[in-house]
Design a protein around this motif. Structure first.
Motif, PDB file in Angstrom:
ATOM      1  N   VAL A 165       4.020  -1.098 143.158  1.00 42.76           N
ATOM      2  CA  VAL A 165       4.777  -1.809 144.200  1.00 42.76           C
ATOM      3  C   VAL A 165       3.927  -2.922 144.834  1.00 42.76           C
ATOM      4  O   VAL A 165       2.775  -2.706 145.203  1.00 42.76           O
ATOM      5  CB  VAL A 165       5.261  -0.810 145.279  1.00 42.76           C
ATOM      6  CG1 VAL A 165       5.759  -1.540 146.519  1.00 42.76           C
ATOM      7  CG2 VAL A 165       6.366   0.058 144.704  1.00 42.76           C
ATOM      8  N   PHE A 166       4.529  -4.101 144.933  1.00 43.86           N
ATOM      9  CA  PHE A 166       3.848  -5.291 145.482  1.00 43.86           C
ATOM     10  C   PHE A 166       4.811  -5.924 146.485  1.00 43.86           C
ATOM     11  O   PHE A 166       5.629  -6.765 146.122  1.00 43.86           O
ATOM     12  CB  PHE A 166       3.530  -6.235 144.316  1.00 43.86           C
ATOM     13  CG  PHE A 166       2.701  -7.444 144.673  1.00 43.86           C
ATOM     14  CD1 PHE A 166       1.871  -7.475 145.787  1.00 43.86           C
ATOM     15  CD2 PHE A 166       2.730  -8.564 143.859  1.00 43.86           C
ATOM     16  CE1 PHE A 166       1.100  -8.583 146.078  1.00 43.86           C
ATOM     17  CE2 PHE A 166       1.969  -9.684 144.143  1.00 43.86           C
ATOM     18  CZ  PHE A 166       1.156  -9.699 145.248  1.00 43.86           C
ATOM     19  N   PRO A 167       4.752  -5.471 147.762  1.00 43.49           N
ATOM     20  CA  PRO A 167       5.748  -5.923 148.756  1.00 43.49           C
ATOM     21  C   PRO A 167       5.430  -7.334 149.260  1.00 43.49           C
ATOM     22  O   PRO A 167       4.988  -7.526 150.384  1.00 43.49           O
ATOM     23  CB  PRO A 167       5.637  -4.887 149.876  1.00 43.49           C
ATOM     24  CG  PRO A 167       4.368  -4.149 149.634  1.00 43.49           C
ATOM     25  CD  PRO A 167       3.784  -4.555 148.330  1.00 43.49           C
ATOM     26  N   ASN A 168       5.707  -8.314 148.419  1.00 44.47           N
ATOM     27  CA  ASN A 168       5.267  -9.682 148.653  1.00 44.47           C
ATOM     28  C   ASN A 168       6.468 -10.620 148.712  1.00 44.47           C
ATOM     29  O   ASN A 168       7.176 -10.788 147.737  1.00 44.47           O
ATOM     30  CB  ASN A 168       4.324 -10.070 147.505  1.00 44.47           C
ATOM     31  CG  ASN A 168       3.959 -11.542 147.525  1.00 44.47           C
ATOM     32  OD1 ASN A 168       4.129 -12.214 148.535  1.00 44.47           O
ATOM     33  ND2 ASN A 168       3.447 -12.026 146.414  1.00 44.47           N
ATOM     34  N   GLU A 216       2.808   6.739 145.821  1.00 46.07           N
ATOM     35  CA  GLU A 216       2.771   5.301 145.527  1.00 46.07           C
ATOM     36  C   GLU A 216       1.702   4.657 146.404  1.00 46.07           C
ATOM     37  O   GLU A 216       1.693   4.877 147.620  1.00 46.07           O
ATOM     38  CB  GLU A 216       4.137   4.674 145.833  1.00 46.07           C
ATOM     39  CG  GLU A 216       4.205   3.164 145.649  1.00 46.07           C
ATOM     40  CD  GLU A 216       4.159   2.744 144.182  1.00 46.07           C
ATOM     41  OE1 GLU A 216       4.823   3.404 143.355  1.00 46.07           O
ATOM     42  OE2 GLU A 216       3.444   1.769 143.865  1.00 46.07           O
ATOM     43  N   ILE A 217       0.821   3.891 145.783  1.00 42.17           N
ATOM     44  CA  ILE A 217      -0.143   3.096 146.564  1.00 42.17           C
ATOM     45  C   ILE A 217       0.179   1.626 146.301  1.00 42.17           C
ATOM     46  O   ILE A 217      -0.204   1.073 145.270  1.00 42.17           O
ATOM     47  CB  ILE A 217      -1.603   3.404 146.166  1.00 42.17           C
ATOM     48  CG1 ILE A 217      -1.881   4.903 146.284  1.00 42.17           C
ATOM     49  CG2 ILE A 217      -2.561   2.615 147.041  1.00 42.17           C
ATOM     50  CD1 ILE A 217      -3.276   5.305 145.881  1.00 42.17           C
ATOM     51  N   PRO A 218       0.914   0.989 147.217  1.00 45.88           N
ATOM     52  CA  PRO A 218       1.293  -0.410 146.980  1.00 45.88           C
ATOM     53  C   PRO A 218       0.078  -1.337 147.020  1.00 45.88           C
ATOM     54  O   PRO A 218      -0.939  -1.026 147.654  1.00 45.88           O
ATOM     55  CB  PRO A 218       2.235  -0.728 148.148  1.00 45.88           C
ATOM     56  CG  PRO A 218       2.612   0.585 148.747  1.00 45.88           C
ATOM     57  CD  PRO A 218       1.455   1.505 148.482  1.00 45.88           C
ATOM     58  N   VAL A 219       0.209  -2.474 146.333  1.00 47.96           N
ATOM     59  CA  VAL A 219      -0.758  -3.561 146.506  1.00 47.96           C
ATOM     60  C   VAL A 219      -0.511  -4.089 147.918  1.00 47.96           C
ATOM     61  O   VAL A 219       0.598  -4.507 148.237  1.00 47.96           O
ATOM     62  CB  VAL A 219      -0.513  -4.690 145.482  1.00 47.96           C
ATOM     63  CG1 VAL A 219      -1.452  -5.855 145.739  1.00 47.96           C
ATOM     64  CG2 VAL A 219      -0.661  -4.172 144.056  1.00 47.96           C
TER      65      VAL A 219
END
Ligand SMILES: [Zn+2]
Length: 321
Positions: free
Chosen positions: A145-148, A200-203
Motif C-alpha cells: 500500500v502506497f497512500p500517495n 500491512e505496512i504501507p509505504v
C-alpha cells in the motif's frame, strides 16, 4: 528513540523497460552486479540493515546470483517482489497469483537460501486475491500500500514519456496505485480477510497530506534545492512523530545511480543527475534519518507493530474493480 523501517525494491533495468513498454527487456538486461555493491557499501558505512524486495526472475538468472548472495551475506532481510514484475498483478486470478508467488519464492530461496516472509507488489499493485494468497502462503506482512495522492500524476508522467499503446496503458491503469490507495492509512494496519488477518505496512507518505517522502522523491526535490529537500524530510519526520507514525521508507536502485550509469533510464526523474551528486544528496538525507530514527528492517517493523496488535486498525479490503 523513534524508529523507521527501510526497504529497497530491487527493480532491475528490464523491469523498468517492461513497465515503460521499451523493446529489449525480454533478454533481462541487468545492472545488479554494478549497483548492488554500491548500495551495500553505502549501507555498511552507516551500519544499516534493511529489507531488499527481490524480483524472482532476477533470482532465476545465474548472472545476478553473486549480487543477490552478497545482499544476504551482508545480513539484510529478503522480501518477495513477485516473479515477473507486472504492475497488473491485481488482475491475476487466484491460481495465477499462487503460481507467481510460489515461483518467486523458489527462485529467491535457490539464489539466496532465504524463504521470503514479506511481500511488495510490483508498481504497488494489490488485490484482495493477492492478500488472501499471501495469508495462505504464510506471509508475515504485505508492504504494497502506497497512500500517495500524487500517484496518478506519476503514472501520467510515465505514460507521457513512453510509446505504450492504449491497450498497454489500460493494463497499467493502476500503476503506482489508485486514488483509492491515497485514502488508506499511512501507518501499519491489519487486513480483515476471509481466513484471518494480515499485517500491512504501507509505504509512508506525509501524514494528513498524503504526499510522498521516499528517497526518489526527495532526490528530485534536491535537484532544485538541496536545502528544500533537507527541510522537507525534517518536516515529514516531524509530522510522523507528531502523529505517532513510525515511518516505512522506500528506496530504489536508481537512488544510487547517476546518468553515467544507465542511459536507457534517462526519462526517469532524477536520472539526469551525476552519480556523485546523487550519492552526496543521499548521504545528507541519511544523516537526517539516522539522527532522528533507529533504522530497522521491514521484518522488525512488522514484529514491533504486531506486538501492539490490539492498537492496530483493522480494515476490510475494498479495491476498485
Ligand atoms: Zn518494483
Amino acid at each position: 528513540m523513534r524508529y523507521a523501517s527501510l526497504s529497497l525494491d530491487l527493480d532491475n533495468l528490464w523491469a523498468y523497460m517492461k513497465t515503460h513498454g521499451d523493446p529489449g527487456w525480454e533478454s533481462y538486461p541487468s545492472y545488479l552486479d554494478a549497483v548492488v555493491p554500491r548500495i551495500l557499501e553505502f549501507l555498511a558505512a552507516r551500519r544499516l540493515t534493511i529489507t531488499f524486495f527481490i524480483v524472482g526472475q532476477d533470482a532465476a538468472l545465474e548472472k545476478n546470483r553473486a549480487a543477490l548472495r552478497a545482499i544476504v551475506d551482508a545480513g539484510h532481510e529478503i522480501g518477495n517482489h513477485s516473479f515477473r514484475h507486472e504492475p497488473w498483478l491485481h488482475l491475476y486470478k487466484p491460481a495465477e497469483l499462487d503460481q507467481e508467488l510460489r515461483q518467486a519464492e523458489e527462485a529467491i530461496k535457490s539464489a539466496t537460501g532465504v524463504h521470503p516472509r514479506g511481500f511488495r507488489g510490483p508498481g504497488f499493485s494489490l488485490s484482495e486475491d493477492t492478500l488472501d494468497t499471501l495469508l495462505r502462503r504464510g506471509y508475515e506482512y504485505d508492504a504494497t500500500v502506497f497512500p500517495n495522492l500524487l500517484n496518478p500524476l506519476a503514472r501520467a508522467y510515465l505514460f507521457s514519456t513512453s510509446k505504450l499503446t492504449p491497450e498497454e496503458k489500460k493494463q497499467r491503469s493502476a500503476l503506482f496505485g489508485t486514488w483509492k490507495d491515497a485514502f488508506r492509512p499511512v501507518r501499519p494496519f491489519q487486513w480483515r480477510l476471509a481466513d484471518g488477518r494480515l499485517l500491512e505496512i504501507p509505504v509512508t507518505t506525509l501524514p494528513g497530506l498524503k504526499v510522498p517522502m521516499h528517497l526518489s522523491y526527495l532526490i528530485y526535490l534536491a535537484k532544485f534545492s538541496r536545502v528544500a529537500a533537507r527541510c522537507y524530510l525534517r518536516f515529514a519526520l516531524g509530522a510522523c512523530a507528531a502523529t505517532g507514525t513510525q515511518p516505512s521508507i522506500l528506496l530504489h536502485p536508481l537512488d544510487f545511480m547517476g546518468r553515467e550509469d544507465c542511459a536507457e533510464l534517462a526519462f526517469f526523474p532524477g536520472m539526469d543527475l551525476a552519480r556523485e551528486r546523487k550519492l552526496a544528496i543521499m548521504a545528507e538525507l541519511f544523516d537526517i534519518l539516522s539522527a532522528r530514527c533507529e533504522m530497522v528492517t521491514m521484518g522488525e517493523h512488522a514484529r514491533r507493530a504486531s506486538a501492539s496488535r490490539d492498537a492496530l486498525r483493522t480494515l476490510t479490503p475494498v479495491f476498485p474493480s
